[in-house]
Design a protein around this motif. Structure first.
Motif, short mmCIF file in Angstrom:
data_model
loop_
_atom_site.label_atom_id
_atom_site.label_comp_id
_atom_site.label_asym_id
_atom_site.label_seq_id
_atom_site.Cartn_x
_atom_site.Cartn_y
_atom_site.Cartn_z
N LEU A 80 5.05 4.98 2.88
CA LEU A 80 4.41 6.26 3.17
C LEU A 80 5.40 7.36 2.79
N SER B 278 -5.71 2.58 -7.76
CA SER B 278 -5.85 3.80 -6.97
C SER B 278 -7.18 3.80 -6.23
N THR C 114 -4.00 10.52 4.46
CA THR C 114 -3.32 9.86 3.34
C THR C 114 -4.17 10.13 2.09
N MET D 213 1.20 5.19 0.09
CA MET D 213 0.38 6.31 0.58
C MET D 213 1.14 7.62 0.48
N LEU E 266 0.86 -1.18 0.00
CA LEU E 266 0.00 0.00 0.00
C LEU E 266 0.90 1.24 0.00
N ARG F 80 -9.70 9.09 -2.08
CA ARG F 80 -9.54 9.45 -0.68
C ARG F 80 -10.87 9.59 0.05
N ALA G 225 -4.38 1.58 8.28
CA ALA G 225 -4.63 1.85 6.86
C ALA G 225 -4.58 0.55 6.05
N TYR H 202 3.78 -1.55 3.41
CA TYR H 202 3.37 -0.19 3.06
C TYR H 202 4.59 0.68 2.78
N PHE I 144 -5.46 6.23 8.59
CA PHE I 144 -4.09 6.42 9.06
C PHE I 144 -4.05 7.30 10.30
N THR J 272 -3.37 10.18 -0.96
CA THR J 272 -3.09 9.28 -2.09
C THR J 272 -2.95 7.88 -1.52
N MET J 273 -3.72 6.94 -2.08
CA MET J 273 -3.62 5.54 -1.66
C MET J 273 -3.63 4.68 -2.92
N ASN K 249 -9.27 7.77 3.84
CA ASN K 249 -8.02 8.49 4.11
C ASN K 249 -7.89 8.91 5.57
#
Length: 243
Positions: free
Chosen positions: A92, A39, A20, A5, A3, A42, A75, A90, A60, A22-23, A57
């Protein structure tokens, strides 16, 4: 499956105020030599395990209140719970690290489908930093690439997600075309130390280098990408908020 982020964090923000925005779920399958990229908007309203339903979003920030490492864990759990896809780790990244990474490779070339003028693009102090870019091929430095990936004026999160993926592909194309992986690998420890404050991940530097070395040899046609767009979601009003 990782993931990725992008962290919307301004000076002085911490805990639940961090989002976050953008995920992207990235899956690598060594058996088929394919990479998938999905994608997640959010404002997707979902069940957050152990908490009340909310925007995805926010998971997190809620998790961060539980203690160090709680944000990425919640998340990941939220994405896994709602999409039914096991998430192994993940990455970040914050705004400054994103800018530094793009500048590190000398910028990227992106074919902008239509001109963008965003007079309300937010700056880092809750003001505005107007952004404009013309249609066609543009060479973007780190700061401009961030604005292109984040701007939402006259569009929505679905369109923004597609632009974010476009920038990611442009990074891969630049790195592969100029055979930058060996060069970056040699500088990796120094670069990692410089970017440490802006990047958080459960992966080791060695694992990241192994993944980068693996991905560079996967042909472009084996990359699949998608967005959880309007064909999969519906607009809804929750407590006077649009989700």
């Amino acid at each position: 499956t990782v993931l990725v982020m992008g962290m919307d964090r301004r000076p002085g923000e911490f805990g639940q105020s961090i989002r976050t925005d953008t995920m992207i779920l990235v899956s690598l399958d060594p058996n088929t030599k394919q990479v998938g990229m999905l994608s997640i908007p959010r404002d997707l309203f979902v069940d957050i395990p152990g908490y009340s339903p909310n925007r995805i979003n926010s998971a997190f920030g809620v998790g961060e209140l539980e203690g160090p490492g709680g944000g990425p864990l919640l998340a990941m759990q939220t994405v896994q719970y709602n999409l039914g896809i096991r998430v192994n780790d993940y990455i970040l990244i914050d705004f400054s690290a994103f800018i530094d990474l793009i500048d590190l490779i000398g910028g990227v070339d992106v074919n902008v489908p239509q001109a963008i003028y965003d007079p309300l693009y937010p700056d880092m102090n809750y003001g505005y930093d107007p952004f404009s870019i013309g249609a066609g091929w543009n060479h973007l430095d780190g700061a401009t690439a961030l604005k292109y990936a984040r701007s939402r004026h006259s569009s929505d999160d679905i369109d923004r997600a597609r632009r974010q993926q476009q920038v990611i592909y442009a990074v891969r194309d630049k790195v592969v075309a100029y055979d930058k992986i060996p060069e970056l690998a040699l500088k990796a420890p120094q670069l990692w130390a410089e970017l440490d404050e802006g990047i958080d991940t459960g992966l080791s530097l060695e694992q990241i280098l192994e993944l980068a070395w693996y991905v560079k040899d996967i042909p472009s046609e084996n990359f699949k990408n998608g967005v959880l767009g309007w064909e999969y979601v519906q607009p809804w009003n929750y407590n006077s908020a649009s989700v």
